[in-house]
Design a protein around this motif. Sequence first.
Motif, PDB file in Angstrom:
ATOM      1  N   THR A  70      -3.103   8.056   6.099  1.00 28.77           N
ATOM      2  CA  THR A  70      -1.807   7.393   6.047  1.00 28.77           C
ATOM      3  C   THR A  70      -1.520   6.760   7.399  1.00 28.77           C
ATOM      4  O   THR A  70      -2.204   7.044   8.389  1.00 28.77           O
ATOM      5  N   LYS A  71      -0.527   5.912   7.446  1.00 26.56           N
ATOM      6  CA  LYS A  71      -0.073   5.314   8.699  1.00 26.56           C
ATOM      7  C   LYS A  71       1.100   6.098   9.256  1.00 26.56           C
ATOM      8  O   LYS A  71       1.763   6.856   8.548  1.00 26.56           O
ATOM      9  N   ASP A  72       1.368   5.884  10.544  1.00 21.72           N
ATOM     10  CA  ASP A  72       2.514   6.540  11.159  1.00 21.72           C
ATOM     11  C   ASP A  72       3.810   6.069  10.509  1.00 21.72           C
ATOM     12  O   ASP A  72       4.743   6.837  10.282  1.00 21.72           O
ATOM     13  N   THR A  73       3.879   4.781  10.189  1.00 22.55           N
ATOM     14  CA  THR A  73       5.074   4.205   9.574  1.00 22.55           C
ATOM     15  C   THR A  73       4.671   3.382   8.359  1.00 22.55           C
ATOM     16  O   THR A  73       3.717   2.615   8.418  1.00 22.55           O
ATOM     17  N   HIS A  74       5.427   3.561   7.266  1.00 19.93           N
ATOM     18  CA  HIS A  74       5.188   2.812   6.036  1.00 19.93           C
ATOM     19  C   HIS A  74       6.484   2.177   5.571  1.00 19.93           C
ATOM     20  O   HIS A  74       7.566   2.754   5.746  1.00 19.93           O
ATOM     21  N   ASN A  75       6.420   1.008   4.975  1.00 23.15           N
ATOM     22  CA  ASN A  75       7.583   0.370   4.374  1.00 23.15           C
ATOM     23  C   ASN A  75       7.592   0.646   2.873  1.00 23.15           C
ATOM     24  O   ASN A  75       6.572   0.499   2.206  1.00 23.15           O
ATOM     25  N   TYR A  76       8.757   1.060   2.351  1.00 19.97           N
ATOM     26  CA  TYR A  76       8.923   1.323   0.927  1.00 19.97           C
ATOM     27  C   TYR A  76      10.124   0.547   0.410  1.00 19.97           C
ATOM     28  O   TYR A  76      11.092   0.304   1.158  1.00 19.97           O
ATOM     29  N   LEU A 234      -9.504  -4.766   1.342  1.00 21.43           N
ATOM     30  CA  LEU A 234      -9.857  -3.423   0.881  1.00 21.43           C
ATOM     31  C   LEU A 234      -8.825  -2.402   1.377  1.00 21.43           C
ATOM     32  O   LEU A 234      -8.446  -1.487   0.645  1.00 21.43           O
ATOM     33  N   GLN A 235      -8.368  -2.571   2.609  1.00 23.65           N
ATOM     34  CA  GLN A 235      -7.354  -1.678   3.165  1.00 23.65           C
ATOM     35  C   GLN A 235      -6.068  -1.758   2.347  1.00 23.65           C
ATOM     36  O   GLN A 235      -5.427  -0.738   2.075  1.00 23.65           O
ATOM     37  N   ALA A 236      -5.670  -2.957   1.948  1.00 20.65           N
ATOM     38  CA  ALA A 236      -4.447  -3.125   1.169  1.00 20.65           C
ATOM     39  C   ALA A 236      -4.554  -2.419  -0.183  1.00 20.65           C
ATOM     40  O   ALA A 236      -3.601  -1.774  -0.636  1.00 20.65           O
ATOM     41  N   LEU A 237      -5.705  -2.539  -0.835  1.00 21.21           N
ATOM     42  CA  LEU A 237      -5.899  -1.847  -2.109  1.00 21.21           C
ATOM     43  C   LEU A 237      -5.891  -0.338  -1.920  1.00 21.21           C
ATOM     44  O   LEU A 237      -5.310   0.407  -2.724  1.00 21.21           O
ATOM     45  N   PHE A 238      -6.524   0.113  -0.860  1.00 15.63           N
ATOM     46  CA  PHE A 238      -6.634   1.552  -0.596  1.00 15.63           C
ATOM     47  C   PHE A 238      -5.272   2.180  -0.341  1.00 15.63           C
ATOM     48  O   PHE A 238      -4.976   3.282  -0.814  1.00 15.63           O
ATOM     49  N   GLU A 239      -4.425   1.498   0.428  1.00 16.81           N
ATOM     50  CA  GLU A 239      -3.130   2.078   0.805  1.00 16.81           C
ATOM     51  C   GLU A 239      -2.191   2.233  -0.383  1.00 16.81           C
ATOM     52  O   GLU A 239      -1.239   2.998  -0.323  1.00 16.81           O
ATOM     53  N   LYS A 240      -2.429   1.510  -1.470  1.00 19.12           N
ATOM     54  CA  LYS A 240      -1.586   1.657  -2.656  1.00 19.12           C
ATOM     55  C   LYS A 240      -1.829   2.967  -3.381  1.00 19.12           C
ATOM     56  O   LYS A 240      -1.021   3.372  -4.227  1.00 19.12           O
ATOM     57  N   MET A 241      -2.926   3.664  -3.051  1.00 16.46           N
ATOM     58  CA  MET A 241      -3.324   4.852  -3.816  1.00 16.46           C
ATOM     59  C   MET A 241      -2.842   6.161  -3.216  1.00 16.46           C
ATOM     60  O   MET A 241      -3.054   7.222  -3.797  1.00 16.46           O
ATOM     61  N   SER A 242      -2.213   6.134  -2.026  1.00 12.06           N
ATOM     62  CA  SER A 242      -1.667   7.327  -1.378  1.00 12.06           C
ATOM     63  C   SER A 242      -2.676   8.477  -1.353  1.00 12.06           C
ATOM     64  O   SER A 242      -2.502   9.502  -2.022  1.00 12.06           O
ATOM     65  N   ASP A 248     -10.375  12.928  -1.070  1.00 13.10           N
ATOM     66  CA  ASP A 248      -9.519  11.970  -1.757  1.00 13.10           C
ATOM     67  C   ASP A 248      -9.621  10.593  -1.101  1.00 13.10           C
ATOM     68  O   ASP A 248      -9.621   9.564  -1.788  1.00 13.10           O
ATOM     69  N   ILE A 249      -9.713  10.566   0.234  1.00  9.86           N
ATOM     70  CA  ILE A 249      -9.906   9.294   0.944  1.00  9.86           C
ATOM     71  C   ILE A 249     -11.202   8.643   0.483  1.00  9.86           C
ATOM     72  O   ILE A 249     -11.246   7.443   0.187  1.00  9.86           O
ATOM     73  N   VAL A 250     -12.257   9.432   0.419  1.00  8.98           N
ATOM     74  CA  VAL A 250     -13.568   8.909   0.021  1.00  8.98           C
ATOM     75  C   VAL A 250     -13.501   8.321  -1.387  1.00  8.98           C
ATOM     76  O   VAL A 250     -13.959   7.196  -1.633  1.00  8.98           O
ATOM     77  N   ALA A 251     -12.918   9.074  -2.314  1.00  8.73           N
ATOM     78  CA  ALA A 251     -12.868   8.629  -3.705  1.00  8.73           C
ATOM     79  C   ALA A 251     -12.060   7.345  -3.861  1.00  8.73           C
ATOM     80  O   ALA A 251     -12.448   6.434  -4.603  1.00  8.73           O
ATOM     81  N   LYS A 252     -10.958   7.241  -3.125  1.00 12.60           N
ATOM     82  CA  LYS A 252     -10.082   6.089  -3.313  1.00 12.60           C
ATOM     83  C   LYS A 252     -10.578   4.855  -2.569  1.00 12.60           C
ATOM     84  O   LYS A 252     -10.319   3.728  -2.999  1.00 12.60           O
ATOM     85  N   VAL A 253     -11.287   5.037  -1.462  1.00 12.38           N
ATOM     86  CA  VAL A 253     -11.917   3.884  -0.819  1.00 12.38           C
ATOM     87  C   VAL A 253     -13.016   3.326  -1.728  1.00 12.38           C
ATOM     88  O   VAL A 253     -13.150   2.105  -1.898  1.00 12.38           O
ATOM     89  N   GLU A 254     -13.802   4.216  -2.312  1.00 12.59           N
ATOM     90  CA  GLU A 254     -14.855   3.768  -3.232  1.00 12.59           C
ATOM     91  C   GLU A 254     -14.259   3.081  -4.459  1.00 12.59           C
ATOM     92  O   GLU A 254     -14.805   2.081  -4.949  1.00 12.59           O
TER      93      GLU A 254
END
Length: 325
Positions: A70-76, A234-242, A248-254
């Motif tokens: 995750t990032k230090d700060t996220h916009n929701y 790829l980063q943008a797609l990955f960050e949508k998956m929380s 879990d990081i590995v699975a969602k990056v793949e």
Amino acid sequence: MAKTTLWIRLKEGRLKRHINSIKSTLTDDNKLGRIRFCLSMLDELSVPEEPTFKGMYNVIHIDEKWFYRTKDTHNYYLASDEEEPYRGTQSKGFIGKVMFLAAVARPRYDDHGVMTFDGKIGIWPFTYQDFAKRRSPYRERGEEVTKVLPSVTKDVSRDYMVNKLLPAIKALWPTSERGRMIYIQQDNAKTHISVNDSVFCAAAQADGWDIRLTCQPPNSPDLNILGLGFFVALQALFEKMSPGKIVDIVAKVEKAYDTYPAERSNRIFLTFQSCMREVLKQKGGNMYKVPHMRKSFLAALEMLPDVIPCDADVVIAAIEALPDA
């Protein structure tokens, strides 16, 4: 200036919004290397009358990237009655992350515009499997867990290149093109193996294959499609998956890698060629904006070009800038 006045001037068009990105510092030798690299990507038969870049269908771009949990700060964006999401970590200075090695080639299409090869060679995490030495609220002692490699050394890079990348290329490469020369383009990181590494060369030339390793110019992330645009998407797609844990990081990056539209990576190759044209215009410099050519619009009209042309005057001026011209 008052903020209200600033806003009015912006709306009037007398001021403009500008996002500034840090560029890599280039030496004179770096600029010359960039010129030579871009000139080598021109189709020899098109020079000098109508210089055009090669299709680059035999080039595989590879690079590494960290993906953070995750990032230090996220916009929701929340509904008025929606609760604010809670995100917690024991230390903001240490957020779970995994480094990946990715490899992408240019997609192939048949005469009817149907994709026959998506260009996705693979993406591999720098992780290993171990057994938990202690019991925790999340797992029992002795349970198998996924851990991040403590460091990525030259030996680790060689192992991934020989035992993961090369087998994937040989398994996925279009049958009609097997036996032809294939280039793997990497950057100049100290942990990368030499282009003449004996172990890699032996594996790359085995079974009738002709796979060669090459390096892009130093300080030139804009001359690799992964750094140019693929990793950002790829980063943008990955960050949508929380993602949560390392596994879990590995699975969602793949998953993000598998679901990324291959036609977009084809467009990045065209952007890459447009960037090389700008590099030649600036005689090796990198103070340019990434060109926009309305690729989505052209694709909808079935007018998207296969290669990008380059002005003959630009090519001649770039050649004359070389000391051994």
